[in-house]
Design a protein around this motif. Structure first.
Motif, PDB file in Angstrom:
ATOM      1  N   GLY A 229       0.276  10.392  -2.740  1.00 35.14           N
ATOM      2  CA  GLY A 229      -1.134  10.351  -3.203  1.00 35.14           C
ATOM      3  C   GLY A 229      -1.735  10.923  -4.399  1.00 35.14           C
ATOM      4  N   VAL A 230      -0.928  12.208  -4.989  1.00 34.76           N
ATOM      5  CA  VAL A 230      -1.300  12.965  -6.171  1.00 34.76           C
ATOM      6  C   VAL A 230      -0.797  12.351  -7.527  1.00 34.76           C
ATOM      7  N   LEU A 231       0.013  11.398  -7.096  1.00 34.20           N
ATOM      8  CA  LEU A 231       0.667  10.613  -8.561  1.00 34.20           C
ATOM      9  C   LEU A 231      -0.338   9.536  -8.909  1.00 34.20           C
TER      10      LEU A 231
ATOM     11  N   ASP B 251       0.777  -1.319  -0.023  1.00 35.08           N
ATOM     12  CA  ASP B 251      -0.041   0.051   0.021  1.00 35.08           C
ATOM     13  C   ASP B 251       0.634   1.275  -0.040  1.00 35.08           C
ATOM     14  N   ARG B 252       0.675   2.117  -0.893  1.00 35.68           N
ATOM     15  CA  ARG B 252       1.488   3.549  -1.165  1.00 35.68           C
ATOM     16  C   ARG B 252       3.005   3.215  -1.378  1.00 35.68           C
TER      17      ARG B 252
ATOM     18  N   ILE C 282      14.938  -1.441  -4.707  1.00 37.35           N
ATOM     19  CA  ILE C 282      14.640  -0.046  -3.925  1.00 37.35           C
ATOM     20  C   ILE C 282      12.992   0.303  -3.530  1.00 37.35           C
ATOM     21  N   PRO C 283      12.812  -0.036  -2.424  1.00 36.14           N
ATOM     22  CA  PRO C 283      11.372   0.384  -2.254  1.00 36.14           C
ATOM     23  C   PRO C 283      11.173   2.048  -2.007  1.00 36.14           C
ATOM     24  N   ALA C 284      10.040   2.490  -2.462  1.00 32.26           N
ATOM     25  CA  ALA C 284       9.950   3.773  -2.886  1.00 32.26           C
ATOM     26  C   ALA C 284       8.260   4.041  -2.413  1.00 32.26           C
TER      27      ALA C 284
END
Length: 114
Positions: free
Chosen positions: A79-81, A47-48, A73-75
């Motif tokens: 929410g705006v994308l 999630d996100r 790599i976790p990134a």
């Protein structure tokens, strides 16, 4: 945003009262610094969060050749994308630690496989 990134500003959040401004580099308080990395999204299961894989070359002096390496790599995804899919090419920027494993945030979707 710092670092001098020439990133287009995403649209405003739909619901400003419920939006997480603390982890948004565009409209919130999250400063970006350090490296800006390009890679491909390989997982969107969390999630996100997306997992971005980058491929780079390392010099092997013994054989006078280049060797390909990969790192995942976790990134964090603000929410705006728009929702990201596996195979999308993205730019991620280094930021303060957001969790145990996340220290990068997605700042631009460079190309989407459609």
């Amino acid at each position: 945003m710092a670092i001098g990134l020439d990133v287009t500003q995403p649209p405003e959040p739909d619901n400003p009262e419920e939006y997480d401004y603390e982890t948004c580099p565009f409209y919130g308080e999250l400063p970006v610094r350090g490296q800006v990395i390009e890679g491909t999204v390989v997982s969107t299961d969390m999630d996100r969060t997306v997992v971005v894989e980058r491929e780079y070359e390392v010099n092997v002096p013994k054989y006078d050749r280049q060797m390909k390496r990969r790192s995942k790599i976790p990134a964090h995804v603000p929410g705006v994308l728009e929702p990201l899919a596996v195979g999308d090419d993205v730019k991620i920027a280094e930021t303060r630690p957001l969790s145990k494993t996340k220290s990068h945030v997605v700042v631009e979707v460079t190309e989407a496989d459609a």
